[in-house]
Motif scaffolding. Structure first.
Motif, PDB file in Angstrom:
ATOM      1  N   LYS A   1      45.342  22.442 148.488  1.00  0.00           N
ATOM      2  CA  LYS A   1      45.475  21.187 148.521  1.00  0.00           C
ATOM      3  C   LYS A   1      44.036  20.584 149.037  1.00  0.00           C
ATOM      4  CE  LYS A   1      48.744  20.520 152.127  1.00  0.00           C
ATOM      5  NZ  LYS A   1      47.934  20.022 153.458  1.00  0.00           N
ATOM      6  N   ASN A   2      43.465  21.518 150.159  1.00  0.00           N
ATOM      7  CA  ASN A   2      42.384  20.855 151.080  1.00  0.00           C
ATOM      8  C   ASN A   2      41.050  21.630 150.611  1.00  0.00           C
ATOM      9  OD1 ASN A   2      43.946  19.425 152.884  1.00  0.00           O
ATOM     10  ND2 ASN A   2      44.669  21.253 154.037  1.00  0.00           N
ATOM     11  N   HIS A   3      40.989  22.108 149.330  1.00  0.00           N
ATOM     12  CA  HIS A   3      40.017  22.767 148.795  1.00  0.00           C
ATOM     13  C   HIS A   3      38.694  21.691 148.788  1.00  0.00           C
ATOM     14  CE1 HIS A   3      37.378  25.498 146.485  1.00  0.00           C
ATOM     15  NE2 HIS A   3      38.595  26.433 146.691  1.00  0.00           N
ATOM     16  N   LEU A   4      37.752  22.484 148.963  1.00  0.00           N
ATOM     17  CA  LEU A   4      36.326  21.652 149.038  1.00  0.00           C
ATOM     18  C   LEU A   4      35.938  21.336 147.645  1.00  0.00           C
ATOM     19  CD1 LEU A   4      34.081  23.681 151.682  1.00  0.00           C
ATOM     20  CD2 LEU A   4      35.317  21.478 151.901  1.00  0.00           C
ATOM     21  N   SER A   5      36.584  21.910 146.682  1.00  0.00           N
ATOM     22  CA  SER A   5      36.210  21.599 145.272  1.00  0.00           C
ATOM     23  C   SER A   5      36.893  20.409 144.570  1.00  0.00           C
ATOM     24  CB  SER A   5      36.265  22.801 144.347  1.00  0.00           C
ATOM     25  OG  SER A   5      36.098  22.580 142.761  1.00  0.00           O
ATOM     26  N   VAL A   6      36.388  19.335 144.318  1.00  0.00           N
ATOM     27  CA  VAL A   6      37.083  18.401 143.768  1.00  0.00           C
ATOM     28  C   VAL A   6      37.773  18.786 142.456  1.00  0.00           C
ATOM     29  CG1 VAL A   6      35.487  17.477 142.247  1.00  0.00           C
ATOM     30  CG2 VAL A   6      37.030  15.968 142.936  1.00  0.00           C
ATOM     31  N   ASP A   7      37.507  19.738 141.700  1.00  0.00           N
ATOM     32  CA  ASP A   7      38.057  20.209 140.434  1.00  0.00           C
ATOM     33  C   ASP A   7      39.279  20.786 141.013  1.00  0.00           C
ATOM     34  OD1 ASP A   7      36.206  19.611 138.435  1.00  0.00           O
ATOM     35  OD2 ASP A   7      34.826  20.917 139.448  1.00  0.00           O
ATOM     36  N   VAL A   8      39.251  21.625 142.056  1.00  0.00           N
ATOM     37  CA  VAL A   8      40.289  22.252 142.295  1.00  0.00           C
ATOM     38  C   VAL A   8      41.382  21.371 142.926  1.00  0.00           C
ATOM     39  CG1 VAL A   8      41.302  23.936 144.177  1.00  0.00           C
ATOM     40  CG2 VAL A   8      39.291  24.529 143.143  1.00  0.00           C
ATOM     41  N   ARG A   9      41.165  20.546 143.817  1.00  0.00           N
ATOM     42  CA  ARG A   9      42.131  19.450 144.111  1.00  0.00           C
ATOM     43  C   ARG A   9      42.683  18.707 142.880  1.00  0.00           C
ATOM     44  NH1 ARG A   9      37.784  18.203 147.458  1.00  0.00           N
ATOM     45  NH2 ARG A   9      37.613  16.043 146.812  1.00  0.00           N
ATOM     46  N   PHE A  10      41.873  18.405 141.815  1.00  0.00           N
ATOM     47  CA  PHE A  10      42.565  17.642 140.703  1.00  0.00           C
ATOM     48  C   PHE A  10      43.369  18.547 140.155  1.00  0.00           C
ATOM     49  CE2 PHE A  10      42.738  16.832 136.222  1.00  0.00           C
ATOM     50  CZ  PHE A  10      43.136  15.554 136.375  1.00  0.00           C
ATOM     51  N   GLY A  11      43.236  20.007 140.106  1.00  0.00           N
ATOM     52  CA  GLY A  11      44.345  21.073 139.558  1.00  0.00           C
ATOM     53  C   GLY A  11      45.690  20.888 140.202  1.00  0.00           C
ATOM     54  N   VAL A  12      45.288  20.826 141.819  1.00  0.00           N
ATOM     55  CA  VAL A  12      46.644  20.697 142.592  1.00  0.00           C
ATOM     56  C   VAL A  12      47.452  19.411 142.333  1.00  0.00           C
ATOM     57  CG1 VAL A  12      47.474  20.562 144.877  1.00  0.00           C
ATOM     58  CG2 VAL A  12      45.505  22.196 144.475  1.00  0.00           C
ATOM     59  N   VAL A  13      46.627  18.382 142.133  1.00  0.00           N
ATOM     60  CA  VAL A  13      47.403  17.098 141.873  1.00  0.00           C
ATOM     61  C   VAL A  13      48.290  17.372 140.433  1.00  0.00           C
ATOM     62  CG1 VAL A  13      46.948  14.824 141.253  1.00  0.00           C
ATOM     63  CG2 VAL A  13      46.005  15.700 143.236  1.00  0.00           C
ATOM     64  N   TYR A  14      47.633  17.711 139.350  1.00  0.00           N
ATOM     65  CA  TYR A  14      48.189  17.669 138.175  1.00  0.00           C
ATOM     66  C   TYR A  14      49.279  18.549 138.214  1.00  0.00           C
ATOM     67  CZ  TYR A  14      48.537  16.810 133.295  1.00  0.00           C
ATOM     68  OH  TYR A  14      49.097  16.436 132.031  1.00  0.00           O
ATOM     69  N   GLY A  15      49.280  19.841 138.910  1.00  0.00           N
ATOM     70  CA  GLY A  15      50.276  20.960 139.018  1.00  0.00           C
ATOM     71  C   GLY A  15      51.414  20.255 139.835  1.00  0.00           C
ATOM     72  N   LEU A  16      51.003  19.533 140.402  1.00  0.00           N
ATOM     73  CA  LEU A  16      52.388  19.007 141.408  1.00  0.00           C
ATOM     74  C   LEU A  16      53.045  17.871 140.813  1.00  0.00           C
ATOM     75  CD1 LEU A  16      50.780  19.351 145.080  1.00  0.00           C
ATOM     76  CD2 LEU A  16      52.516  20.898 143.962  1.00  0.00           C
ATOM     77  N   LEU A  17      52.618  17.292 139.881  1.00  0.00           N
ATOM     78  CA  LEU A  17      53.128  15.878 139.124  1.00  0.00           C
ATOM     79  C   LEU A  17      54.597  16.017 138.849  1.00  0.00           C
ATOM     80  CD1 LEU A  17      50.322  14.687 136.971  1.00  0.00           C
ATOM     81  CD2 LEU A  17      50.720  13.798 139.209  1.00  0.00           C
ATOM     82  N   GLY A  18      55.318  15.296 139.266  1.00  0.00           N
ATOM     83  CA  GLY A  18      56.762  15.457 138.711  1.00  0.00           C
ATOM     84  C   GLY A  18      57.798  16.093 139.761  1.00  0.00           C
ATOM     85  N   GLN A  19      57.154  16.852 140.519  1.00  0.00           N
ATOM     86  CA  GLN A  19      57.707  17.731 141.638  1.00  0.00           C
ATOM     87  C   GLN A  19      58.412  16.777 142.705  1.00  0.00           C
ATOM     88  OE1 GLN A  19      58.567  20.963 141.276  1.00  0.00           O
ATOM     89  NE2 GLN A  19      57.084  21.342 139.407  1.00  0.00           N
ATOM     90  N   GLU A  20      59.612  16.943 142.986  1.00  0.00           N
ATOM     91  CA  GLU A  20      60.454  16.404 144.005  1.00  0.00           C
ATOM     92  C   GLU A  20      60.550  17.161 145.357  1.00  0.00           C
ATOM     93  OE1 GLU A  20      63.812  14.401 142.299  1.00  0.00           O
ATOM     94  OE2 GLU A  20      62.590  12.982 141.161  1.00  0.00           O
ATOM     95  N   ASN A  21      59.840  18.308 145.416  1.00  0.00           N
ATOM     96  CA  ASN A  21      59.896  18.847 146.732  1.00  0.00           C
ATOM     97  C   ASN A  21      59.348  18.155 147.843  1.00  0.00           C
ATOM     98  OD1 ASN A  21      58.055  20.575 148.460  1.00  0.00           O
ATOM     99  ND2 ASN A  21      59.664  22.142 147.706  1.00  0.00           N
ATOM    100  N   ASN A  22      59.763  18.111 149.141  1.00  0.00           N
ATOM    101  CA  ASN A  22      59.228  17.213 150.010  1.00  0.00           C
ATOM    102  C   ASN A  22      57.627  17.688 150.355  1.00  0.00           C
ATOM    103  OD1 ASN A  22      61.469  15.982 150.511  1.00  0.00           O
ATOM    104  ND2 ASN A  22      62.251  17.276 151.950  1.00  0.00           N
ATOM    105  N   CYS A  23      57.446  18.895 150.188  1.00  0.00           N
ATOM    106  CA  CYS A  23      55.903  19.554 150.715  1.00  0.00           C
ATOM    107  C   CYS A  23      55.004  18.996 149.366  1.00  0.00           C
ATOM    108  CB  CYS A  23      55.882  20.817 150.677  1.00  0.00           C
ATOM    109  SG  CYS A  23      56.943  21.512 152.328  1.00  0.00           S
ATOM    110  N   ALA A  24      55.680  19.055 148.171  1.00  0.00           N
ATOM    111  CA  ALA A  24      54.776  18.445 147.010  1.00  0.00           C
ATOM    112  C   ALA A  24      54.521  17.009 147.308  1.00  0.00           C
ATOM    113  CB  ALA A  24      55.619  18.791 145.929  1.00  0.00           C
TER     114      ALA A  24
END
Length: 276
Positions: A122-145
């Protein structure tokens, strides 16, 4: 299924579709080939995508991840196999665009097991990676997500910020002070007058309306009575269902020209007791 996809499935082998996708430069056409492979969704496609994911060539790994993300749609095929392959890829992948594709694919799988490995990035320097992280976490109700989406909702990049805000506002129903505060920050920090950043503003508006946050009543009335009213404001009014919005919504009927029933539903939801 669109006729283009149907024709591709009927006329091309799995290997032909893969080669066409790898050679094509137009992104929309590439996704037609990917969609054809996904709809086919059989063991042959799974095996071919698995081979792509193990390739030394980044473009091939990216294509493999894209195929696995929605393999078998509309009826998912081999979800456990796809998840295992993608998670193994994520552990060792270094190419930002491939990681982004993996994150998006994991988001489509909607499995809670994707959360922990994605959080490491989630703290990766690449914006592409951070976007992938966001999309991957969509809809997850885990507190850390949720905490990660809150963090990424203030990301410097527009797309990361936008999707994180959408995820918090509309894709989960959990209501916490931290979520509301993150959405409120987007409401007050995004440029209302910028057609691009308005989308984030509007998503925050809808997210707070879904949670019946009364702080949005005043800014919502301000927008509804202005010269430019976004569709997200109407969606927010419908969700808010507050009678204080009723006069502005009724007046808006005089010039609002988006005929999708949204304004009518918003008026009905916000109807004054004396008018209903």
């Amino acid at each position: 299924m669109g006729t283009i996809i149907e024709r591709l499935i009927a006329s091309r082998s799995t290997q032909e579709l893969i080669q066409l996708a790898l050679k094509e430069e137009d992104n929309d056409t590439v996704w037609n080939y990917v969609a054809a492979l996904q709809f086919r969704g059989d063991r042959e496609v799974l095996d071919a995508a698995t081979k792509l994911c193990a390739s030394r060539i980044s473009e091939e790994r990216q294509l493999g991840a894209n195929i696995l993300g929605q393999l078998g749609i509309p009826q998912r095929a081999f979800p456990e196999d796809s998840l295992a392959i993608l998670l193994e890829m994520l552990e060792k992948e270094s190419d930002p665009l491939v990681i982004c594709a993996i994150g998006i694919a994991l988001g489509h799988l909607e499995d809670a097991r994707v959360v922990e490995p994605l959080l490491l990035l989630k703290n990766h320097l690449s914006v592409d990676v951070r976007f992938g992280v966001v999309y991957g976490l969509l809809g997850q109700e885990n507190n850390c997500a949720i905490a990660a989406l809150i963090q990424l909702s203030s990301d410097p990049d527009f797309d990361v910020r936008n999707w994180a805000t959408f995820g918090l506002g509309s894709l989960i129903e959990i209501d916490t002070p931290a979520i509301r505060d993150a959405l409120w920050q987007r409401l007050i920090q995004e440029d209302f007058n910028d057609s691009k950043t308005y989308e984030i503003y509007g998503e925050a508006l809808v997210g707070l309306a879904n949670r019946k946050d009364e702080r949005i009543v005043e800014p919502l009335i301000k927008e509804l009575t202005s010269d430019i009213v976004g569709e997200l404001a109407i969606e927010a009014a419908e969700a808010m269902s507050d009678f204080r919005l009723y006069p502005a919504l009724v007046e808006l009927q005089e010039w609002w020209d988006t005929d999708d029933g949204a304004l009518k539903r918003a008026i009905e939801n916000c109807c004054l007791p004396s008018e209903c």
